[in-house]
Write a protein that holds these residues in place. Structure first.
Motif, mmCIF file in Angstrom:
data_model
loop_
_atom_site.group_PDB
_atom_site.id
_atom_site.type_symbol
_atom_site.label_atom_id
_atom_site.label_comp_id
_atom_site.label_asym_id
_atom_site.label_seq_id
_atom_site.Cartn_x
_atom_site.Cartn_y
_atom_site.Cartn_z
ATOM 1 N N ARG A 95 -43.701 -64.673 35.183
ATOM 2 C CA ARG A 95 -44.235 -63.301 35.525
ATOM 3 C C ARG A 95 -45.833 -63.080 35.763
ATOM 4 O O ARG A 95 -46.294 -62.741 36.508
ATOM 5 C CB ARG A 95 -43.737 -62.140 34.882
ATOM 6 C CG ARG A 95 -42.196 -61.976 34.905
ATOM 7 C CD ARG A 95 -41.671 -60.970 34.302
ATOM 8 N NE ARG A 95 -40.201 -60.766 34.315
ATOM 9 C CZ ARG A 95 -39.476 -59.855 33.558
ATOM 10 N NH1 ARG A 95 -39.823 -59.143 32.488
ATOM 11 N NH2 ARG A 95 -38.204 -59.661 33.915
ATOM 12 N N ILE A 96 -46.237 -63.962 34.528
ATOM 13 C CA ILE A 96 -47.773 -63.902 34.737
ATOM 14 C C ILE A 96 -48.323 -64.781 35.803
ATOM 15 O O ILE A 96 -49.269 -64.524 36.449
ATOM 16 C CB ILE A 96 -48.372 -64.580 33.353
ATOM 17 C CG1 ILE A 96 -47.981 -63.497 31.931
ATOM 18 C CG2 ILE A 96 -50.023 -64.526 33.317
ATOM 19 C CD1 ILE A 96 -48.404 -64.013 30.762
ATOM 20 N N ASP A 97 -47.561 -65.965 36.042
ATOM 21 C CA ASP A 97 -47.703 -66.764 37.009
ATOM 22 C C ASP A 97 -47.667 -66.412 38.231
ATOM 23 O O ASP A 97 -48.734 -66.566 39.475
ATOM 24 C CB ASP A 97 -46.972 -68.424 37.002
ATOM 25 C CG ASP A 97 -47.530 -69.074 37.947
ATOM 26 O OD1 ASP A 97 -48.613 -69.635 37.909
ATOM 27 O OD2 ASP A 97 -46.614 -69.493 38.681
ATOM 28 N N ALA A 98 -46.704 -65.325 38.471
ATOM 29 C CA ALA A 98 -46.627 -64.777 39.963
ATOM 30 C C ALA A 98 -47.688 -63.771 40.105
ATOM 31 O O ALA A 98 -47.804 -63.518 41.575
ATOM 32 C CB ALA A 98 -45.306 -63.936 39.609
ATOM 33 N N THR A 99 -48.444 -63.493 39.332
ATOM 34 C CA THR A 99 -49.575 -62.420 39.594
ATOM 35 C C THR A 99 -50.851 -62.999 40.022
ATOM 36 O O THR A 99 -51.611 -62.694 40.454
ATOM 37 C CB THR A 99 -50.029 -61.514 38.603
ATOM 38 O OG1 THR A 99 -50.422 -62.398 37.523
ATOM 39 C CG2 THR A 99 -48.734 -60.748 38.068
ATOM 40 N N VAL A 148 -52.391 -58.750 32.397
ATOM 41 C CA VAL A 148 -50.949 -58.497 32.740
ATOM 42 C C VAL A 148 -50.192 -58.751 31.421
ATOM 43 O O VAL A 148 -48.994 -58.112 31.355
ATOM 44 C CB VAL A 148 -50.611 -59.908 33.786
ATOM 45 C CG1 VAL A 148 -49.171 -59.847 33.961
ATOM 46 C CG2 VAL A 148 -51.451 -59.778 34.907
ATOM 47 N N VAL A 149 -50.455 -59.648 30.497
ATOM 48 C CA VAL A 149 -49.718 -59.662 29.279
ATOM 49 C C VAL A 149 -49.840 -58.597 28.563
ATOM 50 O O VAL A 149 -48.750 -57.797 28.011
ATOM 51 C CB VAL A 149 -50.316 -60.713 28.202
ATOM 52 C CG1 VAL A 149 -49.801 -60.837 27.106
ATOM 53 C CG2 VAL A 149 -50.296 -62.237 28.908
ATOM 54 N N GLN A 187 -46.339 -56.246 27.668
ATOM 55 C CA GLN A 187 -46.093 -55.656 26.269
ATOM 56 C C GLN A 187 -46.107 -54.353 26.325
ATOM 57 O O GLN A 187 -44.973 -53.804 25.523
ATOM 58 C CB GLN A 187 -47.173 -56.313 25.410
ATOM 59 C CG GLN A 187 -47.189 -57.892 25.311
ATOM 60 C CD GLN A 187 -48.108 -58.541 24.513
ATOM 61 O OE1 GLN A 187 -49.376 -57.506 24.391
ATOM 62 N NE2 GLN A 187 -47.910 -59.375 23.603
ATOM 63 N N ALA A 188 -46.645 -53.489 27.011
ATOM 64 C CA ALA A 188 -46.793 -52.038 27.010
ATOM 65 C C ALA A 188 -45.332 -51.590 27.576
ATOM 66 O O ALA A 188 -45.000 -50.622 27.034
ATOM 67 C CB ALA A 188 -47.942 -51.517 27.901
ATOM 68 N N LEU A 189 -44.972 -52.220 28.654
ATOM 69 C CA LEU A 189 -43.795 -51.553 29.119
ATOM 70 C C LEU A 189 -42.467 -51.875 28.251
ATOM 71 O O LEU A 189 -41.576 -51.323 28.350
ATOM 72 C CB LEU A 189 -43.557 -52.707 30.516
ATOM 73 C CG LEU A 189 -44.184 -52.313 31.770
ATOM 74 C CD1 LEU A 189 -43.947 -53.329 32.562
ATOM 75 C CD2 LEU A 189 -44.038 -50.960 32.169
ATOM 76 N N VAL A 239 -48.154 -56.221 38.533
ATOM 77 C CA VAL A 239 -47.064 -56.543 37.779
ATOM 78 C C VAL A 239 -45.771 -57.078 38.655
ATOM 79 O O VAL A 239 -45.619 -56.390 39.692
ATOM 80 C CB VAL A 239 -46.573 -55.133 36.930
ATOM 81 C CG1 VAL A 239 -45.435 -55.552 36.021
ATOM 82 C CG2 VAL A 239 -47.648 -54.961 35.915
ATOM 83 N N PRO A 240 -45.463 -58.300 38.250
ATOM 84 C CA PRO A 240 -44.193 -58.516 39.176
ATOM 85 C C PRO A 240 -43.043 -57.608 39.074
ATOM 86 O O PRO A 240 -42.857 -57.085 38.196
ATOM 87 C CB PRO A 240 -43.644 -59.916 38.288
ATOM 88 C CG PRO A 240 -45.092 -60.373 37.419
ATOM 89 C CD PRO A 240 -45.635 -58.999 37.203
ATOM 90 N N VAL A 241 -42.322 -57.436 40.269
ATOM 91 C CA VAL A 241 -41.332 -56.576 40.496
ATOM 92 C C VAL A 241 -40.168 -56.892 39.676
ATOM 93 O O VAL A 241 -39.730 -55.659 39.166
ATOM 94 C CB VAL A 241 -40.945 -56.559 42.169
ATOM 95 C CG1 VAL A 241 -40.307 -57.874 42.488
ATOM 96 C CG2 VAL A 241 -40.029 -55.306 42.327
#
Length: 334
Positions: A101-105, A116-117, A121-123, A144-146
């Motif tokens: 997910r981080i890579d996708a951004t 992004v990290v 984490q907040a989500l 943020v990745p969908v």
């Protein structure tokens, strides 16, 4: 058999064999006259037992306990190893998902990656306020990745946070509708409902097409929410489901509003009024359902609805007749 020959035959280095001896895992049965270690067959078997247990992921300390404990049972050991392996796989899978997910951004630098990290984490925070702020930030500030938004939306139980996540999904671009549609097949009813509600909040033809498919879903909640969304989008394909919702008393007020939204002109309105009147005339329709169908005629445009209400003022059911009379007066007073 001397240590060099044991190492050659077993594939365990002499250095590791000495380490095993130091830990007490292997104790050579004899010594030669020159003081060299001499291994017997039972020592060799123990070495192979040690290597077999190592291949299952046991530490050397655990292997020692297993081999020396008279009450040791392989079944219990294997069961523990299965649970440990499952936990490790789950942790590794979670890490892999987070990295993807981080890579996708496509972060341009460490600052972007760390933002992004922090948002991911907040989500997943235990605080609903933190989750809501993260959802709002995901919509406007940090990409943020969908997949992460969909996962959060399908698991969210707080109404306000769920609304913020649906808003973020509506602004997230492609990918959301198909992922939410997968949630419609969840074995958990609550997840299915969250999925269809989130899908209903997405714009575009893909979401509309998936909602049409959801009309045939075996879960009446899913089918009903899809019908409400489609009705408010002006999709006449939702008409039969909306009428059935009025008959069954499932979100009947919302279904009646959606029917009114579908009646964009007199022609469509007359068709909807005819469908409601047909169900009113059906002998299988009970008194409560007839009352709801009468009320649903209230806001349907066109000449057919007031004509139907006028006829119902003489209905043999006093409650229906009274309701029709009241609604007709309201229409005449507009």
């Amino acid at each position: 058999m001397l240590i060099g020959e044991v190492a050659r035959r077993s594939g365990v280095s002499a250095r590791m064999l000495r380490h095993y001896e130091k830990l007490g895992l292997v104790r050579p049965s004899d010594r030669t006259g020159s003081g060299y270690r001499e291994y017997r067959d039972e020592d060799i078997r123990r070495i192979f037992h040690i290597e077999s247990l190592r291949s299952l992921g046991l530490t050397l300390r655990e292997i020692g306990r297993a081999l020396d404990d008279p009450g040791f049972t392989p079944g219990r050991l294997v069961g523990d190893l299965i649970e440990q392996t499952r936990a490790r796989i789950a942790a590794e899978t979670e890490l892999l998902t987070r990295l993807r997910r981080i890579d996708a951004t496509e972060p341009a630098g460490w600052d972007d990656a760390l933002r992004v990290v922090a948002l991911l984490q907040a989500l997943g925070s235990a605080s609903k306020d933190t989750r809501q702020r993260a959802a709002l930030a995901a919509a406007d500030e940090v990409p943020v990745p969908v997949e992460a938004l969909v996962e959060a939306a399908l698991g969210e139980t707080e109404t306000n946070v769920a609304g913020a996540l649906r808003w973020a999904l509506a602004r997230s671009g492609e990918g959301g509708p198909a992922l939410l549609a997968e949630g419609l097949d969840s074995p958990e009813a609550a997840v299915r409902e969250r999925a269809v509600r989130a899908l209903a909040g997405l714009p575009g033809g893909e979401a509309t097409a998936l909602l049409r498919t959801a009309l045939a879903h075996p879960d009446p909640v899913v089918a009903g929410q899809a019908a409400l969304a489609l009705g408010n989008r002006g999709d006449v394909g939702a008409l039969p489901t909306l009428v059935e919702m009025v008959v069954d008393g499932r979100n009947d007020t919302d279904a009646a509003d959606a029917l009114a939204a579908l009646a964009t002109d007199d022609t469509t309105g007359d068709g909807i009024a005819a469908g409601l009147l047909a169900r009113l005339a059906d002998p299988a329709t009970g008194p409560a359902a007839r009352g709801r169908l009468t009320q649903a005629l209230a806001d349907i445009p066109g000449p057919a609805a007031p004509r139907a209400l006028a006829g119902l003022t003489h209905d043999e059911d006093p409650a229906v007749a009274l309701t029709a009379t009241y609604l007709l007066r309201l229409r005449d007073g507009r």
